[in-house]
Design a protein around this motif. Structure first.
Motif, PDB file in Angstrom:
ATOM      1  N   UNK A  37       2.295   9.185  19.052  1.00 58.56           N
ATOM      2  CA  UNK A  37       1.622   8.077  18.356  1.00 58.56           C
ATOM      3  C   UNK A  37       0.440   8.404  17.856  1.00 58.56           C
ATOM      4  N   UNK A  38       0.383   7.855  16.539  1.00 63.71           N
ATOM      5  CA  UNK A  38      -0.767   8.596  15.868  1.00 63.71           C
ATOM      6  C   UNK A  38      -1.893   7.650  15.553  1.00 63.71           C
ATOM      7  N   UNK A  39      -1.540   6.454  15.828  1.00 63.24           N
ATOM      8  CA  UNK A  39      -2.579   5.316  15.508  1.00 63.24           C
ATOM      9  C   UNK A  39      -2.752   4.317  16.618  1.00 63.24           C
ATOM     10  N   UNK A  40      -4.019   3.769  16.780  1.00 67.62           N
ATOM     11  CA  UNK A  40      -4.160   2.671  17.533  1.00 67.62           C
ATOM     12  C   UNK A  40      -3.518   1.581  17.141  1.00 67.62           C
ATOM     13  N   UNK A  41      -3.247   1.197  15.908  1.00 65.55           N
ATOM     14  CA  UNK A  41      -2.607  -0.191  15.435  1.00 65.55           C
ATOM     15  C   UNK A  41      -0.824   0.147  16.012  1.00 65.55           C
ATOM     16  N   UNK A  42      -0.558   1.178  15.934  1.00 68.75           N
ATOM     17  CA  UNK A  42       0.988   1.712  16.297  1.00 68.75           C
ATOM     18  C   UNK A  42       1.041   1.334  17.880  1.00 68.75           C
ATOM     19  N   UNK A  43      -0.132   1.916  18.611  1.00 68.79           N
ATOM     20  CA  UNK A  43      -0.136   1.935  19.874  1.00 68.79           C
ATOM     21  C   UNK A  43      -0.230   0.372  20.530  1.00 68.79           C
ATOM     22  N   UNK A  44      -0.905  -0.359  19.699  1.00 64.88           N
ATOM     23  CA  UNK A  44      -0.833  -1.716  20.225  1.00 64.88           C
ATOM     24  C   UNK A  44       0.629  -2.541  20.021  1.00 64.88           C
ATOM     25  N   UNK A  45       1.409  -2.233  19.039  1.00 66.93           N
ATOM     26  CA  UNK A  45       2.643  -2.734  18.943  1.00 66.93           C
ATOM     27  C   UNK A  45       3.562  -2.342  20.228  1.00 66.93           C
ATOM     28  N   UNK A  46       3.306  -1.034  20.432  1.00 67.06           N
ATOM     29  CA  UNK A  46       4.057  -0.463  21.573  1.00 67.06           C
ATOM     30  C   UNK A  46       3.520  -1.044  22.917  1.00 67.06           C
ATOM     31  N   UNK A  47       2.622  -1.398  23.055  1.00 64.75           N
ATOM     32  CA  UNK A  47       1.788  -1.917  24.224  1.00 64.75           C
ATOM     33  C   UNK A  47       2.382  -3.479  24.363  1.00 64.75           C
ATOM     34  N   UNK A  48       2.437  -4.061  23.558  1.00 62.87           N
ATOM     35  CA  UNK A  48       3.148  -5.390  23.450  1.00 62.87           C
ATOM     36  C   UNK A  48       4.677  -5.246  23.814  1.00 62.87           C
ATOM     37  N   UNK A  49       5.506  -4.311  23.198  1.00 66.06           N
ATOM     38  CA  UNK A  49       6.670  -4.431  23.641  1.00 66.06           C
ATOM     39  C   UNK A  49       6.925  -3.877  25.198  1.00 66.06           C
ATOM     40  N   UNK A  50       5.974  -3.056  25.483  1.00 64.46           N
ATOM     41  CA  UNK A  50       6.001  -2.510  26.974  1.00 64.46           C
ATOM     42  C   UNK A  50       5.805  -3.428  27.874  1.00 64.46           C
ATOM     43  N   UNK A  51       4.687  -4.341  27.567  1.00 60.15           N
ATOM     44  CA  UNK A  51       4.393  -5.601  28.556  1.00 60.15           C
ATOM     45  C   UNK A  51       5.449  -6.648  28.546  1.00 60.15           C
ATOM     46  N   UNK A  52       6.187  -6.947  27.459  1.00 57.75           N
ATOM     47  CA  UNK A  52       7.268  -7.654  27.302  1.00 57.75           C
ATOM     48  C   UNK A  52       8.495  -7.244  28.266  1.00 57.75           C
TER      49      UNK A  52
END
Length: 313
Positions: A37-52
């Motif tokens: 995971x190289x960027x914070x932007x990508x990380x935010x998308x993954x976090x949304x998916x994880x919380x869902x």
């Protein structure tokens, strides 16, 4: 296992402490690790998916009411425990989640065995309980500051082989919980000394963060090496097949939150809770109740508003 589930399992694999393995934090686990995971932007998308995903599985867990989940969070000061809880548990039903922070034990708590107060706050079946600091303080802070043992008023014979015994007792306690349907998820937020220093400075510079700062936190930095040794021993001696530790790289808050969400989600996927099935007799009873409610509809109102809203044809 679905492709998504396999991706989660692969993602968290580097964080897992293999049972029986010796651990040296500075050598075996890097606080600034971020994998693919190289960027914070990508990380935010993954976090949304994880919380869902967490929200979905937590609803199932609550409805099934068979298993419970205990999330154990350990870290040094400024490690990001509060932020992890806040961001990772966003979207879950608060009715099925409890958070407990453990401070200096009270006189009543000191009058009991050291695990007593933690047992009182365990989650019930269907719930996710979070320990913000936990029973592991008893082999961390108390080990770094052995003078705290005086307050526990242990008899002389109980002080022999104390630390080895406590590791064993904690493992056995968690094994008992696991055998009774409670999944234990243990997360250690691994923060570097330099990142801790930066976060302390930020708490001083930002007025709305001043309340988070304590001079005691800075004093504890003097024991950095002792804490690293205590954490390493704890991870090595209490990472088990039924309750393994996961060392979360914590220098980047956004990455730590993704990693924590992934580990918790993986535990829920492993439990695979399901919504209870309604048998034919109960379903027939529901249809009778439905018919009664439809008869009570005012004149001109749709008997079944859901059916009325469905497109015809």
């Amino acid at each position: 296992m679905t492709t998504r589930e396999q991706r989660i399992a692969d993602f968290i694999a580097p964080f897992r402490v293999e049972p029986g393995k010796n651990v040296k934090l500075g050598k075996d686990f890097a606080p600034d690790f971020k994998g693919t995971v190289r960027s914070k932007k990508r990380g935010r998308k993954l976090l949304v998916q994880g919380t869902e995903l967490l929200s979905e599985y937590q609803s199932r867990l609550y409805a099934q009411h068979t298993h419970g989940v205990l999330v154990v969070l350990q870290a040094l000061d400024a490690g990001g425990k509060d932020g992890t809880i806040r961001h990772v548990m966003t979207g879950v039903n608060p009715q099925g989640v409890s958070v407990h922070s453990f401070k200096v034990p009270t006189n009543e708590e000191l009058d009991h065995d050291y695990l007593w107060r933690y047992g009182l706050r365990l989650p019930a079946r269907g719930e996710i309980g979070i320990f913000n600091r936990s029973h592991y303080e008893e082999v961390l802070v108390v080990r770094v500051h052995p003078e705290l043992l005086d307050r526990q008023r242990l008899p002389a014979e109980a002080q022999k082989g104390l630390w080895s015994r406590r590791y064993r007792e904690i493992n056995e306690w968690e094994r008992m919980l696991s055998d009774n349907g409670f999944k234990i998820v243990k997360l250690f937020l691994n923060l570097s000394r330099e990142e801790q220093r930066i976060r302390f400075l930020r708490r001083i510079d930002l007025r709305d963060h001043n309340w988070k700062f304590s001079s005691a936190d800075v004093r504890e930095r003097e024991y950095w090496d002792s804490y690293q040794q205590a954490f390493s021993r704890m991870l090595a001696r209490t990472s088990t097949e039924w309750a393994p530790w996961y060392v979360i790289p914590a220098d980047r808050k956004w990455y730590a939150r993704i990693a924590a969400a992934a580990v918790i989600a993986n535990a829920l996927i492993d439990l695979d809770p399901r919504y209870p099935k309604v048998d034919k007799k109960a379903r027939a009873a529901l249809q009778e109740i439905k018919a009664t409610l439809e008869k009570q509809a005012p004149k001109g109102a749709a008997a079944d508003p859901f059916a009325a809203s469905m497109p015809s044809g």
